[in-house]
Motif scaffolding. Structure first.
Motif, mmCIF file in Angstrom:
data_model
loop_
_atom_site.group_PDB
_atom_site.id
_atom_site.type_symbol
_atom_site.label_atom_id
_atom_site.label_comp_id
_atom_site.label_asym_id
_atom_site.label_seq_id
_atom_site.Cartn_x
_atom_site.Cartn_y
_atom_site.Cartn_z
ATOM 1 N N PRO A 1 0.812 -1.218 0.000
ATOM 2 C CA PRO A 1 0.000 0.000 0.000
ATOM 3 C C PRO A 1 0.843 1.265 0.000
ATOM 4 O O PRO A 1 2.020 1.242 0.378
ATOM 5 N N HIS A 2 0.217 2.347 -0.433
ATOM 6 C CA HIS A 2 0.917 3.620 -0.514
ATOM 7 C C HIS A 2 0.421 4.596 0.540
ATOM 8 O O HIS A 2 -0.770 4.760 0.716
ATOM 9 N N TYR A 3 1.350 5.213 1.237
ATOM 10 C CA TYR A 3 0.984 6.220 2.231
ATOM 11 C C TYR A 3 1.897 7.412 2.055
ATOM 12 O O TYR A 3 3.061 7.250 1.656
ATOM 13 N N ASP A 4 1.363 8.600 2.384
ATOM 14 C CA ASP A 4 2.229 9.779 2.334
ATOM 15 C C ASP A 4 3.178 9.793 3.520
ATOM 16 O O ASP A 4 4.298 10.262 3.426
ATOM 17 N N GLY B 1 9.351 -0.497 1.972
ATOM 18 C CA GLY B 1 10.178 -1.269 1.037
ATOM 19 C C GLY B 1 10.112 -2.733 1.414
ATOM 20 O O GLY B 1 10.107 -3.073 2.597
ATOM 21 N N VAL B 2 10.018 -3.604 0.418
ATOM 22 C CA VAL B 2 9.956 -5.034 0.729
ATOM 23 C C VAL B 2 10.638 -5.847 -0.362
ATOM 24 O O VAL B 2 10.548 -5.538 -1.546
ATOM 25 N N ASN C 1 -0.785 2.639 13.631
ATOM 26 C CA ASN C 1 -1.901 3.562 13.733
ATOM 27 C C ASN C 1 -1.452 4.942 13.281
ATOM 28 O O ASN C 1 -0.556 5.538 13.873
ATOM 29 N N GLU C 2 -2.106 5.439 12.251
ATOM 30 C CA GLU C 2 -1.636 6.686 11.644
ATOM 31 C C GLU C 2 -1.876 7.894 12.541
ATOM 32 O O GLU C 2 -1.022 8.770 12.653
ATOM 33 N N GLN D 1 -9.535 3.056 8.447
ATOM 34 C CA GLN D 1 -9.044 4.092 9.353
ATOM 35 C C GLN D 1 -7.624 4.532 8.999
ATOM 36 O O GLN D 1 -6.962 5.180 9.800
ATOM 37 N N ASN D 2 -7.168 4.126 7.822
ATOM 38 C CA ASN D 2 -5.817 4.469 7.408
ATOM 39 C C ASN D 2 -4.746 3.809 8.288
ATOM 40 O O ASN D 2 -3.638 4.302 8.410
ATOM 41 N N CYS D 3 -5.131 2.724 8.931
ATOM 42 C CA CYS D 3 -4.150 1.949 9.690
ATOM 43 C C CYS D 3 -3.520 0.932 8.748
ATOM 44 O O CYS D 3 -4.156 0.472 7.814
ATOM 45 N N LEU D 4 -2.282 0.612 9.046
ATOM 46 C CA LEU D 4 -1.613 -0.386 8.224
ATOM 47 C C LEU D 4 -1.329 -1.612 9.088
ATOM 48 O O LEU D 4 -0.760 -1.497 10.167
#
Lengths: 133, 336
Positions: free
Chosen positions: B117-120, B125-126, B213-214, B146-149
């Motif tokens: 996924p992409h987040y600002d 990296g994987v 948690n963002e 909730q924009n949690c990863l």
């Protein structure tokens, strides 16, 4: 030509040699070439050896196939322990003796026809045939 | 099968050429002939038989003992012929198996390679590479509403096909988890029950599960005996072990997993990996964890993907390009 089947009882290693010889002579009479004679003798050898090693005694019956196609038939019969897993015994690279023997797949390759019936605890009967080309 | 007569004529010609004008060229022809014979599946005893026939044609009054010697050799070659044909058959079977494994590996790749996924606020990296054709490593990212990863990394002890089969099960178990994965400990407890019920007792799976948690910029995590990762604090400019204790999955169905948490500041990194990374063997022995830290530090100015790619390349080279275990390395870096 003598059509009566030739029976060779297998009890010891000398009997293996007698069975080979009988098969080779019959193959020669029938008109098999040198290589095929050697193949037939090797197949008989393997079958007789299996009897000698695993069943202790049994019989090799060599006869002429005098039908539409001419050829030689070898029957190996014993009342030994039998083969539990035939599929495995017919697999390449599998020999219980772990030796360099051709095994049953080898016999099948040397001959044209191959059939096996085995019952655990009762014995094994293998019929292998090779035809003149 | 090629025609016997044709074969005889061909071999006869080559043999006569050689007997009359012996040279490297005529010998080379012999070598080419053998290749042609093998392509046509001709057994060694058949070649020998051709040879004997040609010799007999030339020396019809061959000494009887000499002829017997040939017969003897022919007999001895029958076994080699059988071994040759068995080998051919096994080679065929091997090709079949390999193509089956190729298909299985493709299927597995499609399971394993999930979208990152992409987040600002987070640079991810994987890299994941199997030691053999199929991997026993697994990683997984999920971005929720909730924009949690959530991030998972698992390692099946062992490698190759058995490990890969086991890994597929983890993948399905993860997919059946509810979308809202708020408690890393509970997720592991669930998976532990699945593994305990479905996997052979001789197999173990280690796993790290984290939830980023963002709004709090805080990582909640739990571990089932997984190789500890690293946490990089940009404030202190130091790497720390990301310690979390817990039993490996599949040992005991009532295992509880403790939940840990860590604040993540701008510039901080979370580094997760499978033991294929730390168990890289070089001539000097196992790679030290410090060495991995050093490799990452050298590349800290790069993007997370560039770091993991660079570290992998370096470790691959150190091991002479032979991975001994499946290799997975993940880096999360907080950007803003």
């Amino acid at each position: 030509m003598n059509i009566a089947p030739n029976r060779v009882e297998i009890h010891n290693e000398w009997d293996i040699v007698r069975a080979r010889q009988s098969g080779r002579e019959r193959a020669k009479e029938l008109g098999f070439g040198h290589v095929d004679q050697a193949r037939i003798a090797t197949a008989i050898s393997e079958l007789a050896r299996n009897i000698y090693l695993y069943a202790k005694h049994g019989e090799i019956i060599i006869s002429v196939i005098d039908g539409e196609k001419r050829g030689i038939s070898i029957i190996a019969e014993d009342n030994g322990p039998g083969i539990r897993d035939l599929r495995k015994a017919m697999e390449d690279g599998y020999t219980t003796s772990g030796g360099l023997g051709a095994g049953l797949p080898g016999v099948k390759r040397l001959m044209d026809d191959f059939d096996i019936v085995s019952e655990e605890g009762q014995g094994t009967k293998i019929t292998a045939k090779k035809y003149l080309r | 099968m090629i025609d016997h007569k044709e074969l005889y004529q061909h071999y006869r010609k080559l043999l006569i050429e050689h007997m009359e004008r012996k040279s490297e060229k005529t010998l080379y022809n012999g070598q080419l002939f053998s290749r042609q014979m093998m392509e046509n599946g001709v057994s060694p005893e058949d070649v020998l038989s051709l040879h004997i026939d040609v010799i007999k044609e030339f020396y019809p009054h061959m000494d009887e003992k000499f002829q017997s010697a040939f017969d003897f050799l022919l007999e001895a070659m029958i076994g080699y012929g059988l071994a040759y044909r068995e080998h051919q058959n096994l080679r065929y079977k091997q090709r079949q198996l390999e193509s089956e494994i190729d298909i299985a590996a493709d299927v597995q790749q499609s399971l394993l390679v999930g979208e990152v996924p992409h987040y600002d606020f987070l640079d991810i990296g994987v890299i994941s590479r199997p030691a053999k054709r199929m991997s026993g490593d697994y990683y997984h990212f999920v971005k929720d509403e909730q924009n949690c990863l959530s991030v998972a990394i698992a390692d099946v002890i062992g490698k190759g096909i058995p490990a890969a089969l086991c890994m597929s099960m983890i993948k399905y178990a993860m997919d059946s988890e509810p979308e809202q994965r708020t408690k890393p400990g509970a997720v592991l407890e669930n998976l532990n029950r699945v593994v305990e019920q479905n996997v052979d007792p001789s197999m173990f799976i280690t796993m790290f599960y984290g939830l980023y948690n963002e709004s709090q910029h805080r990582l909640y995590f739990a571990s089932a005996g997984h190789e500890p990762g690293f946490y990089y604090s940009s404030n202190k400019d130091e790497f720390q072990e990301l310690i979390a204790k817990g039993r490996v999955l599949g040992l005991d169905r009532s295992t509880k997993y403790r939940e840990y948490e860590k604040n993540i500041d701008v510039g901080d990194m979370v580094i997760l990996f499978s033991d294929g990374v730390t168990e890289c063997r070089t001539e000097k022995g196992f790679i030290e964890r410090d060495e991995i830290v050093r490799l990452i530090r050298q590349r800290m100015h790069l993007s997370s993907q560039e770091i993991v790619d660079g570290v992998y390349k370096e470790l691959e080279r150190l091991q002479d390009f032979q991975l001994r275990d499946d290799f997975t390395l993940i880096i999360l870096k907080r950007e803003v």
